[in-house]
Scaffold this active site. Structure first.
Site, PDB file in Angstrom:
ATOM      1  N   CYS A  40      64.693  33.215  39.778  1.00  0.00           N
ATOM      2  CA  CYS A  40      64.620  33.348  38.316  1.00  0.00           C
ATOM      3  C   CYS A  40      63.378  34.140  37.898  1.00  0.00           C
ATOM      4  CB  CYS A  40      64.530  31.974  37.658  1.00  0.00           C
ATOM      5  SG  CYS A  40      66.002  30.974  37.820  1.00  0.00           S
ATOM      6  N   ASN A  79      64.526  38.321  36.762  1.00  0.00           N
ATOM      7  CA  ASN A  79      65.362  37.678  37.782  1.00  0.00           C
ATOM      8  C   ASN A  79      65.836  38.690  38.831  1.00  0.00           C
ATOM      9  OD1 ASN A  79      66.907  38.708  35.621  1.00  0.00           O
ATOM     10  ND2 ASN A  79      68.652  37.408  36.115  1.00  0.00           N
ATOM     11  N   ILE A  80      65.787  38.268  40.083  1.00  0.00           N
ATOM     12  CA  ILE A  80      66.180  39.107  41.219  1.00  0.00           C
ATOM     13  C   ILE A  80      67.309  38.368  41.947  1.00  0.00           C
ATOM     14  CG2 ILE A  80      65.389  40.352  43.273  1.00  0.00           C
ATOM     15  CD1 ILE A  80      63.651  41.122  40.907  1.00  0.00           C
ATOM     16  N   GLU A  91      61.186  33.434  35.687  1.00  0.00           N
ATOM     17  CA  GLU A  91      59.994  32.604  35.511  1.00  0.00           C
ATOM     18  C   GLU A  91      59.211  32.456  36.814  1.00  0.00           C
ATOM     19  OE1 GLU A  91      63.066  32.042  34.462  1.00  0.00           O
ATOM     20  OE2 GLU A  91      63.149  30.524  32.889  1.00  0.00           O
TER      21      GLU A  91
HETATM   22  N1  THU Z   1      67.909  32.851  35.237  1.00  0.00           N
HETATM   23  C1  THU Z   1      66.585  33.100  35.044  1.00  0.00           C
HETATM   24  O1  THU Z   1      66.041  34.112  35.513  1.00  0.00           O
HETATM   25  N2  THU Z   1      65.856  32.212  34.325  1.00  0.00           N
HETATM   26  C2  THU Z   1      66.379  31.099  33.729  1.00  0.00           C
HETATM   27  O2  THU Z   1      65.655  30.371  33.061  1.00  0.00           O
HETATM   28  C3  THU Z   1      67.782  30.761  33.921  1.00  0.00           C
HETATM   29  C4  THU Z   1      68.587  31.690  34.739  1.00  0.00           C
HETATM   30  C5  THU Z   1      68.710  33.859  35.951  1.00  0.00           C
HETATM   31  C6  THU Z   1      69.225  33.459  37.295  1.00  0.00           C
HETATM   32  C7  THU Z   1      70.424  34.366  37.428  1.00  0.00           C
HETATM   33  O3  THU Z   1      70.002  35.620  37.932  1.00  0.00           O
HETATM   34  C8  THU Z   1      70.928  34.564  36.017  1.00  0.00           C
HETATM   35  O4  THU Z   1      69.857  34.174  35.167  1.00  0.00           O
HETATM   36  C9  THU Z   1      72.157  33.768  35.660  1.00  0.00           C
HETATM   37  O5  THU Z   1      72.010  32.441  36.008  1.00  0.00           O
END
Ligand code: THU
Length: 139
Positions: A56, A45-46, A58
């Protein structure tokens, strides 16, 4: 997908979570995507100071897979998602990521995440079960 393959993919997602940029949520997430050829593509996640611009793990992994030449819908066969922080519920992909998975992955592709009912166990769900009524431009 076998349990061994799922465990391997989750391990890769765990490793790549180190590359997360999450200064706002402090919630590092890693994702690993497998293509038909067995090649792996990673994402973390960035985040952004303008919070809504956060991407996210994914989606970063899926875009990486696309850029590596897996543009055909059949090419992406599995995705695993891992979060660094222990939560008392399953770490499952958000709705926006599910819509992107429906578009880019094979309907029978496996999505692997931690299982809430049995802590520590992995749950493997086919993409087609992740988002009933996903948006589509054609009928
Ligand atoms: N996030 C993800 O990268 N993948 C997920 O499936 C859910 C949430 C990240 C977004 C944000 O940077 C952090 O998690 C908190 O929401």
């Amino acid at each position: 997908m076998s349990t061994e393959q799922a465990e391997l993919l989750i391990k890769e997602a765990e490793t790549v979570a180190r590359q997360s940029y999450a200064p706002y949520s402090n919630f590092p997430v890693g994702a690993a995507v497998m293509s038909k050829s067995g090649r792996l593509h990673m994402g973390a996640n960035i985040e952004n100071a303008s919070y809504g611009l956060t991407v996210c793990a994914e989606r970063v992994a899926l875009m990486n897979a696309m850029m590596a030449g897996n543009a055909a819908k059949q090419d992406i066969t599995a995705l695993a998602v891992w979060a660094a922080k222990p939560t008392n519920h399953a770490v499952t992909p958000c709705g926006a990521c599910r819509q992107v998975m429906v578009e880019l992955m094979h309907p029978n592709a496996a999505v692997v995440h931690f299982c809430s009912e049995k802590p520590g166990e992995l749950k493997i769900v086919p993409v087609k079960d992740l988002l009933p009524g996903a948006f589509s431009l054609s009928s």
